[in-house]
Design a protein around this motif. Sequence first.
Motif, PDB file in Angstrom:
ATOM      1  N   THR A 192      -5.392   5.235  -2.232  1.00 15.01           N
ATOM      2  CA  THR A 192      -6.011   3.939  -1.324  1.00 15.01           C
ATOM      3  C   THR A 192      -7.078   4.628  -0.491  1.00 15.01           C
ATOM      4  O   THR A 192      -7.899   3.881  -0.141  1.00 15.01           O
ATOM      5  N   ALA A 193      -6.954   5.685  -0.001  1.00 11.99           N
ATOM      6  CA  ALA A 193      -8.153   6.380   0.785  1.00 11.99           C
ATOM      7  C   ALA A 193      -9.314   6.294   0.167  1.00 11.99           C
ATOM      8  O   ALA A 193     -10.478   6.128   0.598  1.00 11.99           O
ATOM      9  N   ALA A 249      -1.575   8.064  -0.546  1.00 13.21           N
ATOM     10  CA  ALA A 249      -2.522   7.982   0.334  1.00 13.21           C
ATOM     11  C   ALA A 249      -4.007   8.321  -0.385  1.00 13.21           C
ATOM     12  O   ALA A 249      -4.966   7.742  -0.154  1.00 13.21           O
ATOM     13  N   ASP A 256       5.028   9.841   0.905  1.00 12.67           N
ATOM     14  CA  ASP A 256       5.601   8.541   1.593  1.00 12.67           C
ATOM     15  C   ASP A 256       6.952   8.248   1.897  1.00 12.67           C
ATOM     16  O   ASP A 256       7.209   7.677   2.935  1.00 12.67           O
ATOM     17  N   ARG A 293       0.875  -1.300  -0.010  1.00  8.18           N
ATOM     18  CA  ARG A 293      -0.083   0.087   0.008  1.00  8.18           C
ATOM     19  C   ARG A 293       0.866   1.163   0.085  1.00  8.18           C
ATOM     20  O   ARG A 293       0.478   2.299  -0.591  1.00  8.18           O
TER      21      ARG A 293
END
Length: 126
Positions: free
Chosen positions: A17-18, A14, A123, A9
């Motif tokens: 994926t969110a 983010a 990240d 992930r």
Amino acid sequence: MTTKLESLRLFFPAEVTAAYVGIQNLLAANGVKKTEYMLFMVTVAALLAIINAVLYWQKHKTRSIPWQIVLAVGFFVWVANIDLERFKDLPLLGANIEITAPVAVIFYTLLTSMFDLPKGQADAHG
């Protein structure tokens, strides 16, 4: 397996994926069972894979088409593993998805561990 999924992930922004998890939760909050709306969620995953590619292309300057393909495959592997119940009716792959999805994570992790996958700037710092 949870650690492998979490590591996988981290290769995706983010926001992407969110968005997928948010749509999953929105469906659940409205009484949609985990086995319903398969084609809708496949479409959502495909659109988010495209958005993922655009984010990497624009924000993180990942211009390599092969890396974009590797990242898209990884995103679909991640999606399949977090939404196993929904994809059991998927043509060709669904019948054995409970076995093939985790195996795909293992092989994807092994293969990509030989290379430095591009990571999003956010990240990389956190």
